[in-house]
Design an enzyme around this catalytic site. Structure first.
Site, PDB file in Angstrom:
ATOM      1  N   ASP A 181      12.466  -3.027  37.531  1.00 52.37           N
ATOM      2  CA  ASP A 181      12.228  -1.747  36.858  1.00 52.37           C
ATOM      3  C   ASP A 181      10.853  -1.227  37.541  1.00 52.37           C
ATOM      4  OD1 ASP A 181      10.992   0.065  35.241  1.00 52.37           O
ATOM      5  OD2 ASP A 181      11.926  -0.819  33.334  1.00 52.37           O
TER       6      ASP A 181
ATOM      7  N   ASN B 195      13.259   5.120  45.927  1.00 46.81           N
ATOM      8  CA  ASN B 195      14.180   5.999  45.349  1.00 46.81           C
ATOM      9  C   ASN B 195      14.138   6.328  43.841  1.00 46.81           C
ATOM     10  OD1 ASN B 195      16.895   7.829  45.485  1.00 46.81           O
ATOM     11  ND2 ASN B 195      17.227   5.888  44.098  1.00 46.81           N
TER      12      ASN B 195
ATOM     13  N   TYR C 149       6.715  16.785  37.227  1.00 47.04           N
ATOM     14  CA  TYR C 149       7.501  16.049  38.393  1.00 47.04           C
ATOM     15  C   TYR C 149       7.014  16.712  39.813  1.00 47.04           C
ATOM     16  CZ  TYR C 149      11.597  15.440  41.494  1.00 47.04           C
ATOM     17  OH  TYR C 149      12.613  14.981  42.459  1.00 47.04           O
TER      18      TYR C 149
ATOM     19  N   LYS D 166       5.197  13.888  42.766  1.00 51.03           N
ATOM     20  CA  LYS D 166       5.797  13.877  44.226  1.00 51.03           C
ATOM     21  C   LYS D 166       4.637  14.275  44.953  1.00 51.03           C
ATOM     22  CE  LYS D 166      10.065  12.182  43.057  1.00 51.03           C
ATOM     23  NZ  LYS D 166      10.695  10.920  43.825  1.00 51.03           N
TER      24      LYS D 166
HETATM   25  P1  NAP Z   1      19.443  10.057  39.079  1.00 50.67           P
HETATM   26  O1  NAP Z   1      20.844  10.562  39.154  1.00 50.67           O
HETATM   27  O2  NAP Z   1      18.506  10.400  38.109  1.00 50.67           O
HETATM   28  O3  NAP Z   1      19.201   8.573  39.507  1.00 50.67           O
HETATM   29  C1  NAP Z   1      17.954   8.135  39.337  1.00 50.67           C
HETATM   30  C2  NAP Z   1      17.854   6.542  39.522  1.00 50.67           C
HETATM   31  O4  NAP Z   1      16.608   6.077  39.352  1.00 50.67           O
HETATM   32  C3  NAP Z   1      18.801   5.730  38.527  1.00 50.67           C
HETATM   33  O5  NAP Z   1      19.388   4.623  39.324  1.00 50.67           O
HETATM   34  C4  NAP Z   1      17.707   5.238  37.641  1.00 50.67           C
HETATM   35  O6  NAP Z   1      18.292   4.186  36.894  1.00 50.67           O
HETATM   36  C5  NAP Z   1      16.492   4.970  38.407  1.00 50.67           C
HETATM   37  N1  NAP Z   1      15.541   4.808  37.886  1.00 50.67           N
HETATM   38  C6  NAP Z   1      14.730   5.732  36.662  1.00 50.67           C
HETATM   39  N2  NAP Z   1      13.647   5.207  36.210  1.00 50.67           N
HETATM   40  C7  NAP Z   1      13.534   3.960  36.972  1.00 50.67           C
HETATM   41  C8  NAP Z   1      12.690   2.896  36.754  1.00 50.67           C
HETATM   42  N3  NAP Z   1      11.577   2.801  35.829  1.00 50.67           N
HETATM   43  N4  NAP Z   1      12.820   1.706  37.369  1.00 50.67           N
HETATM   44  C9  NAP Z   1      13.926   1.617  38.271  1.00 50.67           C
HETATM   45  N5  NAP Z   1      14.959   2.512  38.205  1.00 50.67           N
HETATM   46  C10 NAP Z   1      14.851   3.669  37.621  1.00 50.67           C
HETATM   47  O7  NAP Z   1      18.612  10.873  40.283  1.00 50.67           O
HETATM   48  P2  NAP Z   1      19.046  11.325  41.738  1.00 50.67           P
HETATM   49  O8  NAP Z   1      19.573  12.673  41.860  1.00 50.67           O
HETATM   50  O9  NAP Z   1      19.865  10.035  42.343  1.00 50.67           O
HETATM   51  O10 NAP Z   1      17.490  10.991  42.216  1.00 50.67           O
HETATM   52  C11 NAP Z   1      17.167   9.952  43.258  1.00 50.67           C
HETATM   53  C12 NAP Z   1      15.689  10.294  43.828  1.00 50.67           C
HETATM   54  O11 NAP Z   1      15.888  11.584  44.681  1.00 50.67           O
HETATM   55  C13 NAP Z   1      14.589  10.660  42.697  1.00 50.67           C
HETATM   56  O12 NAP Z   1      13.317   9.904  43.267  1.00 50.67           O
HETATM   57  C14 NAP Z   1      14.480  12.241  42.756  1.00 50.67           C
HETATM   58  O13 NAP Z   1      13.038  12.445  42.435  1.00 50.67           O
HETATM   59  C15 NAP Z   1      14.775  12.489  44.321  1.00 50.67           C
HETATM   60  N6  NAP Z   1      15.216  13.873  44.612  1.00 50.67           N
HETATM   61  C16 NAP Z   1      16.519  14.254  43.877  1.00 50.67           C
HETATM   62  C17 NAP Z   1      16.859  15.356  44.078  1.00 50.67           C
HETATM   63  C18 NAP Z   1      18.169  15.986  43.432  1.00 50.67           C
HETATM   64  O14 NAP Z   1      18.553  17.279  43.477  1.00 50.67           O
HETATM   65  N7  NAP Z   1      19.019  15.243  42.961  1.00 50.67           N
HETATM   66  C19 NAP Z   1      16.273  16.352  44.730  1.00 50.67           C
HETATM   67  C20 NAP Z   1      14.932  15.991  45.590  1.00 50.67           C
HETATM   68  C21 NAP Z   1      14.465  14.681  45.284  1.00 50.67           C
HETATM   69  P3  NAP Z   1      18.863   4.242  35.350  1.00 50.67           P
HETATM   70  O15 NAP Z   1      20.371   4.436  35.615  1.00 50.67           O
HETATM   71  O16 NAP Z   1      18.849   2.990  34.790  1.00 50.67           O
HETATM   72  O17 NAP Z   1      18.402   5.416  34.533  1.00 50.67           O
END
Ligand code: NAP
Length: 240
Positions: free
Chosen positions: A59, A86, A163, A167
């Site tokens: 975490d 990530n 957010y 970042k």
């Molecule tokens: P997601 O579907 O919400 O998945 C987020 C992941 O981060 C999940 O595994 C979540 O775990 C984990 N997480 C959140 N808080 C945490 C903590 N305190 N400790 C450990 N793990 C934690 O998001 P995603 O779209 O895959 O995004 C992944 C990364 O890409 C993020 O950094 C996001 O800012 C970045 N990003 C995403 C997008 C997009 O369009 N999706 C675009 C640009 C950047 P749980 O399952 O336990 O909640």
């Protein structure tokens, strides 16, 4: 065998990044704050024939969890080649600059900024044991001050006043880290996966997790002539 640790890898972009790295021959550690979810992810990867995967409870906002994860990893491997920060949260949109709550700001910064730094500092000695250590800090176009300086920018509607800055701060830290490590074999970069359909945005993203993760993997596996201290997206180098 080279190894990688991906935080927040129990699902979505992190899971797919772990999968692609395992397919490339890396031994991949899935960081998951919920061990059960991490074990389920491992089961899925093994069912795909990917055997060199393991999960680790991590975490990113719990320093004891990060320290335990590091101690566990040190028993399992003598070095770490790739760290992908990530794990991230949005805090929910919109986040108008005039109204966003301190609670939201604090949790988003704890996770996306302080969390990534704590993980990096805790694992840096293990990374230093690699011949070609790589760190990717997963960022977003919403961090770009250049983009936000255009009020008509396509993503201005999100009003990401927690957010986005979390970042932007992560990008700044990434540059400081890259500069500090410039005379070593480290490559440290910020990478945006693009607007990807995941739980993060209720699957409104226009890219698949395969596309998003492939950008991260590209910069996590740079060779010795690769860039460091830069911000990349699918289109290449991106404006800060
Ligand atoms: P997601 O579907 O919400 O998945 C987020 C992941 O981060 C999940 O595994 C979540 O775990 C984990 N997480 C959140 N808080 C945490 C903590 N305190 N400790 C450990 N793990 C934690 O998001 P995603 O779209 O895959 O995004 C992944 C990364 O890409 C993020 O950094 C996001 O800012 C970045 N990003 C995403 C997008 C997009 O369009 N999706 C675009 C640009 C950047 P749980 O399952 O336990 O909640």
């Amino acid at each position: 065998m080279k190894s990688a640790l991906v935080t927040g890898a129990n699902k979505s972009i992190g899971f797919e990044t772990a999968k692609q790295l395992a397919q490339l021959g890396y031994f991949v550690y899935i960081g998951s704050r919920d061990k059960t979810k991490g074990l389920e992810a491992i089961k899925k990867l093994k069912a795909m024939g990917l055997k060199n995967v393991d999960c680790i409870q991590l975490d990113v906002i719990d320093i004891n969890s990060i320290k335990s994860a590091r101690q566990e990893l040190e028993v399992k491997t003598k070095k770490l080649d790739i760290l992908i920060n990530n794990a991230g949260i949005s805090g929910g949109f919109p986040q108008p600059a005039t109204k966003v709550s301190y609670d939201t700001l604090r949790l988003v910064f704890e996770t996306n900024f302080f969390g990534a730094i704590q993980v990096t500092q805790e694992f840096i000695e293990l990374l230093k044991k690699s011949d070609q250590p790589r760190i990717v800090n997963v960022t977003t176009e919403l961090s770009s001050l250049t983009n936000h300086s255009d009020p008509n920018w396509k993503f201005a509607q999100f009003k990401p006043a927690a957010y986005g800055p979390s970042k932007t701060a992560l990008n700044a830290y990434t540059v400081m880290l890259a500069v500090e490590l410039k005379d070593t074999n480290f490559k440290v970069n910020c990478v945006c996966p693009g607007f990807t359909a995941t739980d993060f945005n209720n699957h409104q993203g226009t890219k698949t997790v395969e596309q998003g993760a492939s950008v991260i993997v590209k910069y996590a596996t740079l060779d010795k002539d690769g860039a460091t201290g830069k911000f990349f997206s699918e289109e290449g180098e991106t404006a800060w």
